[in-house]
Motif scaffolding. Sequence first.
Motif, mmCIF file in Angstrom:
data_model
loop_
_atom_site.group_PDB
_atom_site.id
_atom_site.type_symbol
_atom_site.label_atom_id
_atom_site.label_comp_id
_atom_site.label_asym_id
_atom_site.label_seq_id
_atom_site.Cartn_x
_atom_site.Cartn_y
_atom_site.Cartn_z
ATOM 1 N N ASP A 158 0.658 -1.245 0.014
ATOM 2 C CA ASP A 158 -0.165 0.052 0.133
ATOM 3 C C ASP A 158 0.830 1.289 0.049
ATOM 4 O O ASP A 158 0.531 2.255 -0.608
ATOM 5 N N ARG A 159 1.971 1.300 0.591
ATOM 6 C CA ARG A 159 2.929 2.304 0.738
ATOM 7 C C ARG A 159 3.869 2.740 -0.295
ATOM 8 O O ARG A 159 4.121 3.881 -0.662
ATOM 9 N N PHE A 160 4.226 1.546 -0.910
ATOM 10 C CA PHE A 160 5.271 1.673 -1.895
ATOM 11 C C PHE A 160 4.566 2.380 -3.171
ATOM 12 O O PHE A 160 3.601 1.936 -3.533
ATOM 13 N N LEU A 204 20.872 -3.891 7.500
ATOM 14 C CA LEU A 204 19.560 -3.974 7.110
ATOM 15 C C LEU A 204 19.346 -2.990 5.956
ATOM 16 O O LEU A 204 20.134 -2.372 5.599
ATOM 17 N N ASP A 205 18.278 -3.125 5.114
ATOM 18 C CA ASP A 205 17.730 -2.336 4.094
ATOM 19 C C ASP A 205 16.660 -1.891 4.186
ATOM 20 O O ASP A 205 15.584 -2.546 5.053
ATOM 21 N N THR A 206 16.103 -0.919 3.636
ATOM 22 C CA THR A 206 14.975 -0.286 3.546
ATOM 23 C C THR A 206 14.496 0.491 2.501
ATOM 24 O O THR A 206 15.392 0.788 1.723
ATOM 25 N N TYR A 260 13.562 -3.647 -3.994
ATOM 26 C CA TYR A 260 12.920 -2.656 -3.299
ATOM 27 C C TYR A 260 13.741 -1.746 -2.257
ATOM 28 O O TYR A 260 13.046 -0.947 -1.717
ATOM 29 N N ALA A 261 14.834 -2.259 -2.111
ATOM 30 C CA ALA A 261 15.732 -1.511 -1.045
ATOM 31 C C ALA A 261 16.463 -0.251 -1.690
ATOM 32 O O ALA A 261 16.906 -0.269 -2.940
ATOM 33 N N ASP A 298 26.971 1.175 1.343
ATOM 34 C CA ASP A 298 26.577 1.112 -0.002
ATOM 35 C C ASP A 298 25.704 -0.100 -0.023
ATOM 36 O O ASP A 298 25.572 -1.029 0.861
ATOM 37 N N ARG A 299 25.131 -0.265 -1.101
ATOM 38 C CA ARG A 299 24.168 -1.412 -1.519
ATOM 39 C C ARG A 299 25.065 -2.808 -1.318
ATOM 40 O O ARG A 299 26.062 -3.107 -1.745
#
Length: 291
Positions: free
Chosen positions: A167-169, A249-251, A278-279, A271-272
């Motif tokens: 819903d949020r993305f 962590l990623d977000t 989606y991150a 860095d990635r």
Amino acid sequence: MTVTEVLRRFNRTYTQRIGVLEESFLGTGRPLAVSRLLFEIGSAGAVGVRELRELLDLDSGHLSRMLRRLEDDGLVATTVDGADRRRRLVSLTTAGQQAYDDLERRSDERASSLMAPLTPRQQERLADALATADLLVRAATVRLRQVGDDDPVAREATRRYVAELDDRFPAGFDPGPLAPEPDATWVVATSDGRPVAHGGLRPVPGRDDTAEIKRMWVDAGWRGAGLGTRMLRHLESLAREQGYRRVVLDTNGTLTGAIEMYERAGYARIDRYNDNPYAEAFFEKELSSAS
């Protein structure tokens, strides 16, 4: 007064004013505990005995005695769930529905009489204060426990996590089937038997000293009570216990509240480190014995 003294004073005042000390709660002929059980059964329509035990945090013996009293009074009936014969369901009888309606009426009348002497402004202040107190007391007493990813409560938390991100993305969120992760550790926070927060910890391939925090989620109604920070610290503690020296962590950039929480908790941007589509933001934190 200290917070403890204020809470104890409020407990004494409130329990007296709403009739908790009376053997017959609100004049129903039943004590508060039995009336609360009747209320939960009536609110759910039909509910499993196990769910009632978790919801009210009661041991099996105590719950059985209260159910037996309601059954003896002809207010509830217990049947076997047709979809799962190991599960027992409790529902109201016709007399039980009448007792439930009467309890609701009496409760409304007591609440109205307590509020009546206050001005509208005072009533609004009281409602806001009680809502805040309710949230913070629930947050302070919430239960965190490790579960398997096949646990029903964990599955419900994951379903809600995926639905909220979808819903949020801006472009939605579809992670596909979530495969079991036998090396992962999952934690769910429950209140009244329902999931209110969830998170996981799993090893990072090729980095024996590093764990990754995944699927951090807090129910929207619980945000602002510090539950996200508590879950994050709990997962960090588990990582230390498992011998990890750092966590990552990623977000997604849309989740600004989560990003602010990670930064306050001492996470640094890096860095990635994965191919998660989606991150958009990546973080790392060194774990020390005092962190």
